[in-house]
Design an enzyme around this catalytic site. Sequence first.
Site, PDB file in Angstrom:
ATOM      1  N   GLY A 206       0.841  -1.202   0.000  1.00 35.75           N
ATOM      2  CA  GLY A 206       0.000   0.000   0.000  1.00 35.75           C
ATOM      3  C   GLY A 206       0.866   1.237   0.000  1.00 35.75           C
ATOM      4  O   GLY A 206       2.032   1.203  -0.411  1.00 35.75           O
ATOM      5  N   THR A 208       3.018   4.602   1.226  1.00 35.79           N
ATOM      6  CA  THR A 208       4.102   4.837   2.188  1.00 35.79           C
ATOM      7  C   THR A 208       3.528   5.362   3.511  1.00 35.79           C
ATOM      8  O   THR A 208       3.978   4.966   4.588  1.00 35.79           O
ATOM      9  CB  THR A 208       5.119   5.830   1.576  1.00 35.79           C
ATOM     10  N   ALA A 209       2.507   6.215   3.424  1.00 39.27           N
ATOM     11  CA  ALA A 209       1.923   6.783   4.653  1.00 39.27           C
ATOM     12  C   ALA A 209       1.356   5.675   5.537  1.00 39.27           C
ATOM     13  O   ALA A 209       1.614   5.639   6.751  1.00 39.27           O
ATOM     14  CB  ALA A 209       0.838   7.789   4.292  1.00 39.27           C
ATOM     15  N   GLY A 211       2.102   2.542   5.333  1.00 35.14           N
ATOM     16  CA  GLY A 211       3.234   1.676   5.699  1.00 35.14           C
ATOM     17  C   GLY A 211       3.800   2.075   7.060  1.00 35.14           C
ATOM     18  O   GLY A 211       4.158   1.228   7.885  1.00 35.14           O
ATOM     19  N   GLU A 228       5.628  -3.252   1.005  1.00 30.38           N
ATOM     20  CA  GLU A 228       5.661  -3.033  -0.451  1.00 30.38           C
ATOM     21  C   GLU A 228       4.922  -1.730  -0.689  1.00 30.38           C
ATOM     22  O   GLU A 228       3.691  -1.705  -0.723  1.00 30.38           O
ATOM     23  CB  GLU A 228       4.977  -4.207  -1.177  1.00 30.38           C
ATOM     24  N   CYS A 262       1.814   0.572  -8.900  1.00 32.27           N
ATOM     25  CA  CYS A 262       2.857   1.075  -7.984  1.00 32.27           C
ATOM     26  C   CYS A 262       4.149   1.397  -8.710  1.00 32.27           C
ATOM     27  O   CYS A 262       4.859   2.312  -8.324  1.00 32.27           O
ATOM     28  CB  CYS A 262       3.112   0.066  -6.876  1.00 32.27           C
TER      29      CYS A 262
HETATM   30  P1  NAD Z   1      -3.467   2.323   1.163  1.00 27.69           P
HETATM   31  O1  NAD Z   1      -2.161   2.433   1.863  1.00 27.69           O
HETATM   32  O2  NAD Z   1      -4.432   3.431   1.297  1.00 27.69           O
HETATM   33  O3  NAD Z   1      -4.247   0.995   1.617  1.00 27.69           O
HETATM   34  C1  NAD Z   1      -3.658  -0.269   1.638  1.00 27.69           C
HETATM   35  C2  NAD Z   1      -4.349  -1.129   2.682  1.00 27.69           C
HETATM   36  O4  NAD Z   1      -4.197  -0.534   3.958  1.00 27.69           O
HETATM   37  C3  NAD Z   1      -5.831  -1.342   2.457  1.00 27.69           C
HETATM   38  O5  NAD Z   1      -6.149  -2.699   2.700  1.00 27.69           O
HETATM   39  C4  NAD Z   1      -6.481  -0.438   3.496  1.00 27.69           C
HETATM   40  O6  NAD Z   1      -7.685  -0.976   3.998  1.00 27.69           O
HETATM   41  C5  NAD Z   1      -5.450  -0.403   4.598  1.00 27.69           C
HETATM   42  N1  NAD Z   1      -5.471   0.877   5.312  1.00 27.69           N
HETATM   43  C6  NAD Z   1      -5.717   2.103   4.794  1.00 27.69           C
HETATM   44  N2  NAD Z   1      -5.628   3.050   5.743  1.00 27.69           N
HETATM   45  C7  NAD Z   1      -5.308   2.411   6.886  1.00 27.69           C
HETATM   46  C8  NAD Z   1      -5.071   2.836   8.225  1.00 27.69           C
HETATM   47  N3  NAD Z   1      -5.146   4.129   8.574  1.00 27.69           N
HETATM   48  N4  NAD Z   1      -4.776   1.910   9.159  1.00 27.69           N
HETATM   49  C9  NAD Z   1      -4.688   0.612   8.819  1.00 27.69           C
HETATM   50  N5  NAD Z   1      -4.907   0.149   7.570  1.00 27.69           N
HETATM   51  C10 NAD Z   1      -5.212   1.028   6.607  1.00 27.69           C
HETATM   52  O7  NAD Z   1      -3.098   2.053  -0.370  1.00 27.69           O
HETATM   53  P2  NAD Z   1      -4.063   1.913  -1.604  1.00 27.69           P
HETATM   54  O8  NAD Z   1      -4.682   3.232  -1.901  1.00 27.69           O
HETATM   55  O9  NAD Z   1      -4.957   0.745  -1.443  1.00 27.69           O
HETATM   56  O10 NAD Z   1      -3.003   1.547  -2.756  1.00 27.69           O
HETATM   57  C11 NAD Z   1      -2.243   2.509  -3.398  1.00 27.69           C
HETATM   58  C12 NAD Z   1      -0.824   2.600  -2.858  1.00 27.69           C
HETATM   59  O11 NAD Z   1      -0.260   1.311  -2.792  1.00 27.69           O
HETATM   60  C13 NAD Z   1       0.085   3.397  -3.770  1.00 27.69           C
HETATM   61  O12 NAD Z   1       0.939   4.188  -2.979  1.00 27.69           O
HETATM   62  C14 NAD Z   1       0.882   2.331  -4.506  1.00 27.69           C
HETATM   63  O13 NAD Z   1       2.130   2.758  -4.981  1.00 27.69           O
HETATM   64  C15 NAD Z   1       1.015   1.283  -3.442  1.00 27.69           C
HETATM   65  N6  NAD Z   1       1.231  -0.036  -4.030  1.00 27.69           N
HETATM   66  C16 NAD Z   1       2.428  -0.637  -3.857  1.00 27.69           C
HETATM   67  C17 NAD Z   1       2.661  -1.870  -4.455  1.00 27.69           C
HETATM   68  C18 NAD Z   1       3.969  -2.577  -4.314  1.00 27.69           C
HETATM   69  O14 NAD Z   1       4.019  -3.749  -4.654  1.00 27.69           O
HETATM   70  N7  NAD Z   1       5.020  -1.936  -3.843  1.00 27.69           N
HETATM   71  C19 NAD Z   1       1.657  -2.478  -5.195  1.00 27.69           C
HETATM   72  C20 NAD Z   1       0.440  -1.835  -5.330  1.00 27.69           C
HETATM   73  C21 NAD Z   1       0.225  -0.607  -4.734  1.00 27.69           C
END
Ligand code: NAD
Length: 477
Positions: A206, A208-209, A211, A228, A262
Amino acid sequence: MTYTQFSADSTGPSGALGPEWAAELVASVRAVFGGGRTHDLDWRQSQLEGLLRFLTVEEEPLLEAMATDMGKPRVEAWAADIGTTRGEVEHLAGRFRSWARPRRVRLPLAFRPGRGRIDPRPKGVVLVIAPWNYPVQLVIEPLAAALAAGNAAIVKPSELAPATAAVLAGRLPSYVDPEAVRVVEGGVPETTALLEQRFDHIFFTGSTAIGRVVMRAAAEHLTPVTLELGGKSPVVVDRSADLGITARRIVWGKFLNAGQTCIAPDYVLVHNSVRDQLLDRMVREIGSFFGRDPGASGSYARVVNERHLTRLTSLLGGEGSGRVVTGGTVDPGRRYLAPTIVVDPDPDSALMTGEIFGPILPVLGVDDVEEAISFVNSRERPLALYVFTSDEAVRDRVLDATISGGACVNHTLLHVAPSDLPFGGTGPSGMGSYHGRAGFDEFSHHRSVMIRPFRPDVRLMYPPYNALKEKLLRRFL
Ligand code: NAD
C-alpha cells in the site's frame, strides 16, 4: 469450527465473533498453526493447488468484480491479476519442497565433531494487507508465498475494491484450508483491530503513509514486516534511445490500469535534444492505443473512486503543474480522466513531489544524463527506475549512480513479472522483497542448527581458565 465470512457487518461488537473478534480470530488461526499441520509439505502443496483451482474456477467472477471495482479492461485484468498470479503460484508449487529442505553447512575445525545446517521454518501466523489496484494478484501472491513456507494466514483485501474482496472472502475458503486461511473484509477499523494483535509477520502492500502506520503497530509486538510501498518512479530517456519504441513502452506502462500501478512511470526526464520528438511520439501512441476518445475505449481503465479523481484533477490544476500537451479531460460521472501528458512542471509542485498514482505523466527536459541522475538522487528512493538508451555506458552510469527498488532498461513494468527476480522497494518505497524464492525466504525463519555428539567433550572452553587454554583458544578459534 465453521468458516465465518467477515465483513463490515459481521465484525465488531455486533458481529459473529463479538467485540473481541480480532483477538478471537488470531487465536483460532494460531491454534491451527500450533497444531502443526501447516508445516507438512503435502498440506502446503494442497494449499497452492487450491489457489490455482480458485484462480481457474473463479476466473470469471474475479474478472467481473475487477470490472465493477475499477473498470479494469478484461485483458489487463487477466494478464496482471490472473495470468501472472497463476505463474507465480505454479513457480512456488514446483519449487518450495527443495527450498524447504535443510541446507548443510560445513563447520570449521574448532567446532567438529558436529554438524551444522540451516532449517527454513514457518514463521507462524501472518497478516497480509492488500491494496485495491491489483486486488487479486496482491492478495494471492503473498498468500501463496506464506503458505509455501508453511504459515497460517489472515488476509485483508482492500475495501476500495469491494466486489473483488467479496469474491475473495466468499469463495477462497472453499479452495484452501478454511481454518488456516481467513479472509477479513473491511477498511481502516478492521485493519486497525487486526494490527493490534500479535502476528509473526506482517506483509503490507500500500501507500508509504499507511506503511508507517503498519510498522508502528508491528513495533509494539516486534513483528517483522515486509512493506511493499509506492513512490515516484522516474524514467530517464537518453538521446540515444529509439524514440518510437521508447514512447510506446512508456505510454503502455503509464496508462495501464489508468496509471494506478505502484511501479508506473511517474515522471520522465528526457534529453532536451529529443524532448519534443518524444512528446509527439507519446501523443501518437496514446491515439493508437485508445483512439480519438479514450473514454470510449474498452482498453482504458477508470480512476478507482471520486476521492482519487478529485485528488488527480487538483494536481493537474495545481500551481506549477506545467502545460498540458494532451488529455486533461475529466468526466466525474464515469470516474474518467483522459491519458494526460504535461510538460515542464515546477519540480517543487504538488504534481512533482507526491506519488501521482493516476493517468498524468509529467515530462521534464534535462541537458545530460548527469542532470537526470542528480534529479533522481535529490528525491526519495523510488520503487522502480527506468532508463531508455542504446548506449551501454549511459545505461551503466544510470544504474550505478542511482538506488531504487528495481530497475528496467528499455522497457517499463516488466521486471516485476519473472518469479526469479525479487520484487521490493528500498527506503520509503519499502523493505523486504518477494516473488519466487525471495517470497519463500521472506515468510521463513532460517533457523541455524548445530548438532553435537556427547563425546569428545573438549574442556578447553570451560573454566577454570589458564594461560594454556587461552593460547590454544587463540590458535584454534
Ligand atoms: P493504502 O495504503 O491506502 O491501503 C492499503 C491497505 O491498507 C488497504 O487494505 C487499506 O484498507 C489499509 N489501510 C488504509 N488506511 C489504513 C489505516 N489508517 N490503518 C490501517 N490500515 C489502513 O493504499 P491503496 O490506496 O490501497 O493503494 C495505493 C498505494 O499502494 C500506492 O501508494 C501504490 O504505490 C502502493 N502499491 C504498492 C505496491 C507494491 O508492490 N510496492 C503495489 C500496489 C500498490
